[in-house]
Scaffold this motif. Sequence first.
Motif, PDB file in Angstrom:
ATOM      1  N   LYS A  24       0.853  -1.048  -0.030  1.00 17.37           N
ATOM      2  CA  LYS A  24      -0.050   0.204   0.056  1.00 17.37           C
ATOM      3  C   LYS A  24       0.829   1.169  -0.193  1.00 17.37           C
ATOM      4  O   LYS A  24       1.377   1.551   0.870  1.00 17.37           O
ATOM      5  N   VAL A  25       0.913   2.058  -1.145  1.00 17.97           N
ATOM      6  CA  VAL A  25       1.953   3.053  -1.122  1.00 17.97           C
ATOM      7  C   VAL A  25       1.299   4.179  -1.669  1.00 17.97           C
ATOM      8  O   VAL A  25       0.199   4.263  -2.459  1.00 17.97           O
ATOM      9  N   ALA A  26       1.594   5.364  -0.991  1.00 14.35           N
ATOM     10  CA  ALA A  26       1.534   6.631  -1.266  1.00 14.35           C
ATOM     11  C   ALA A  26       2.548   7.515  -1.984  1.00 14.35           C
ATOM     12  O   ALA A  26       3.751   6.899  -1.497  1.00 14.35           O
ATOM     13  N   CYS A  27       2.483   8.246  -2.794  1.00 12.36           N
ATOM     14  CA  CYS A  27       3.335   8.809  -3.378  1.00 12.36           C
ATOM     15  C   CYS A  27       3.434  10.605  -3.047  1.00 12.36           C
ATOM     16  O   CYS A  27       2.277  11.105  -3.170  1.00 12.36           O
ATOM     17  N   ALA A  55     -10.773  11.427  -4.062  1.00 18.92           N
ATOM     18  CA  ALA A  55     -10.127  11.038  -2.921  1.00 18.92           C
ATOM     19  C   ALA A  55      -9.116  10.039  -3.219  1.00 18.92           C
ATOM     20  O   ALA A  55      -8.036   9.976  -2.436  1.00 18.92           O
ATOM     21  N   ASP A  56      -9.128   9.125  -3.837  1.00 18.14           N
ATOM     22  CA  ASP A  56      -8.360   7.929  -4.305  1.00 18.14           C
ATOM     23  C   ASP A  56      -7.192   8.624  -4.869  1.00 18.14           C
ATOM     24  O   ASP A  56      -5.850   8.210  -4.606  1.00 18.14           O
ATOM     25  N   LEU A  57      -7.161   9.604  -5.658  1.00 17.89           N
ATOM     26  CA  LEU A  57      -6.011  10.157  -6.451  1.00 17.89           C
ATOM     27  C   LEU A  57      -5.026  10.785  -5.528  1.00 17.89           C
ATOM     28  O   LEU A  57      -3.990  11.293  -5.798  1.00 17.89           O
ATOM     29  N   THR A  58      -5.704  11.489  -4.476  1.00 17.28           N
ATOM     30  CA  THR A  58      -4.990  12.321  -3.347  1.00 17.28           C
ATOM     31  C   THR A  58      -4.071  11.296  -2.647  1.00 17.28           C
ATOM     32  O   THR A  58      -3.046  11.670  -1.859  1.00 17.28           O
ATOM     33  N   ASP A  59      -3.824  10.025  -2.956  1.00 21.71           N
ATOM     34  CA  ASP A  59      -2.597   9.380  -2.607  1.00 21.71           C
ATOM     35  C   ASP A  59      -1.452   9.650  -3.280  1.00 21.71           C
ATOM     36  O   ASP A  59      -0.310   9.476  -2.868  1.00 21.71           O
ATOM     37  N   MET A  77       6.583  18.795   4.538  1.00 16.70           N
ATOM     38  CA  MET A  77       6.116  18.148   5.683  1.00 16.70           C
ATOM     39  C   MET A  77       4.558  18.057   5.925  1.00 16.70           C
ATOM     40  O   MET A  77       4.069  17.032   6.396  1.00 16.70           O
ATOM     41  N   ALA A  78       4.000  19.095   5.396  1.00 15.60           N
ATOM     42  CA  ALA A  78       2.564  19.298   5.315  1.00 15.60           C
ATOM     43  C   ALA A  78       1.731  18.241   4.457  1.00 15.60           C
ATOM     44  O   ALA A  78       0.729  17.656   4.746  1.00 15.60           O
ATOM     45  N   SER A  79       2.593  17.748   3.376  1.00 17.36           N
ATOM     46  CA  SER A  79       2.202  16.784   2.550  1.00 17.36           C
ATOM     47  C   SER A  79       2.181  15.330   3.409  1.00 17.36           C
ATOM     48  O   SER A  79       1.234  14.665   3.018  1.00 17.36           O
ATOM     49  N   PHE A  80       3.237  15.090   3.997  1.00 20.16           N
ATOM     50  CA  PHE A  80       3.234  13.695   4.817  1.00 20.16           C
ATOM     51  C   PHE A  80       2.025  13.784   5.822  1.00 20.16           C
ATOM     52  O   PHE A  80       1.422  12.790   5.973  1.00 20.16           O
ATOM     53  N   LEU A  86      -5.439  11.143   5.525  1.00 20.53           N
ATOM     54  CA  LEU A  86      -6.085  10.621   4.628  1.00 20.53           C
ATOM     55  C   LEU A  86      -6.196   9.138   5.121  1.00 20.53           C
ATOM     56  O   LEU A  86      -7.183   8.398   5.084  1.00 20.53           O
ATOM     57  N   SER A  87      -4.956   8.431   5.531  1.00 22.20           N
ATOM     58  CA  SER A  87      -5.004   6.981   5.884  1.00 22.20           C
ATOM     59  C   SER A  87      -5.651   6.954   7.218  1.00 22.20           C
ATOM     60  O   SER A  87      -6.415   5.836   7.341  1.00 22.20           O
TER      61      SER A  87
END
Length: 524
Positions: A24-27, A55-59, A77-80, A86-87
């Motif tokens: 399960k990967v986020a980018c 919402a899916d694309l925000t992975d 850092m805000a992106s992390f 989201l998770s």
Amino acid sequence: MLSGFLGAGKTSLLRYVLQSSGLKVACIVNDVAAVNIDAKLIRGDATRDPNSTTADLTDTIELANGCACCSIADELMASFANLLELSDKRGTSYDRIILENSGVAEPQNIRDQFNDAIAEGHPLMQRCHLDTLITVVDSGTFINDYSSRAPLMSRPDLGEGGGLRPVVDLLVEQIEVADYIVLNKIDLLDTATVESLTAIMASLNPLAQVVSCEHGKIPADMLFGKDAQALVAHLNTEGQHRGAVAAAHSLRAEAAQEAEEGKEEAGHAHKREHHEHGHEHGHDGHEHKHDHAHGHHDHGAKHDHGAKHDEHGHDHHDHGAKHDEHGHDHGHKHGHKHDRQTTTAAKRFGITSFVYARRLPFHPQRLKDLVLKWMPVSHNKTLEQGQEPELGDSPIKTVLRSKGFMWVANSHTTAFYWSHAGQYFEIRDEGEWWSAVADDMWPEARPQRDVILADFDAEGEWGDRRQEIVFIGASMDEAAITAQLDSALLTEEEMSDYRANFDEPDPVHPDALKLAAVPKKAKH
């Protein structure tokens, strides 16, 4: 974290991971171009449901119009934090968050951001940490890029947003600040060239694993699986330097061991030959045969080349912050494999390394006249404008890469950093020596203080001031290079003058005094 120049194959590798891995990967994709092409390519992943919601694309989070290592550090850092939020909403956890850097991003700066966040107790660091550094190298263009004299701003093909920093300087940083070096596009090269590139990579970064692939296709578990081994991600510049020094010493010890085993093996072979030819003879018509059986001798010796590294030790230039204790024993569990790989490289391609270590300062003018003018580079920031490097032979011209801390006599408190790669050489101010820093500005954690004290000369008077430069090259004459460097050191008489000029004592360091008080036979 994925690093590498534009076109090296970072996006191809990332797409392959998304397509083939069960993780399960986020980018987080950082592209400094106005249109973030990389993110669009990843979003076009064939495994995605065509009916995916927003919402899916925000992975995949895009960091556009800025570089993660500088102008949009806070946004990174805000992106992390956004991905973790989201998770939480979904009730599922990511196995990995992969940050794909822009082509000109500096992985060292991003690693420093994580170290600083840990030191400051950033709550985000309770949820995620920088685990693995991966650099993708374009095998077909490496030699040209390494030999380049151009600044990044003149090579937009490597990534937009580059400044005056030389191409080779960033290329070497990306290779050295990596746990895995991926040689991509090997299908464009013959086997011998791939082998030589592998040897060069292993020599430039003996702490990393070098893997090769075509079209970015490499098993995801190798880089992102739970058994993936990472060391460099948990170091800083100072710790990484210690790792390079330890690796050079380790390789020397292994080479000496192999040489000794070779001598012993040759001695046994000579004895066998002597017995075979000298003890099968006849007397008085009788033939007397002697069976001189030789048992198997195991001359292999096991060596623990592990090195303890301070995971979040300070750089010389950052003495203000006190870090919490993050000391870990990062033994080189995959280091022995690299030692063997690099030893093989030395045998086949003549690539070796050694550490120049002295406890005397360089005389600045002699250093320039006897050493720096001979550096095998076209861009030498230590020479005056318009001054050309010396022509002719010099042992230092066989050096491919050299780096490390240096002590110069005209600056008592400043630690300088020597950095040479390809056609580029510079000496930069790296901050103050620890011995010149007040003790209350040292880190409080015992493991970190011990790492600092390990660089102190217990028998001398100058603390951690030293020359400690790692040299990597092909067919180097170590003795000649060492002699050339030694010629630039202060003489005994000059050291007397040095003491007189810098008679203000260093701040008192009680731990250093205890170290000096240890009986000589008890020292390690």
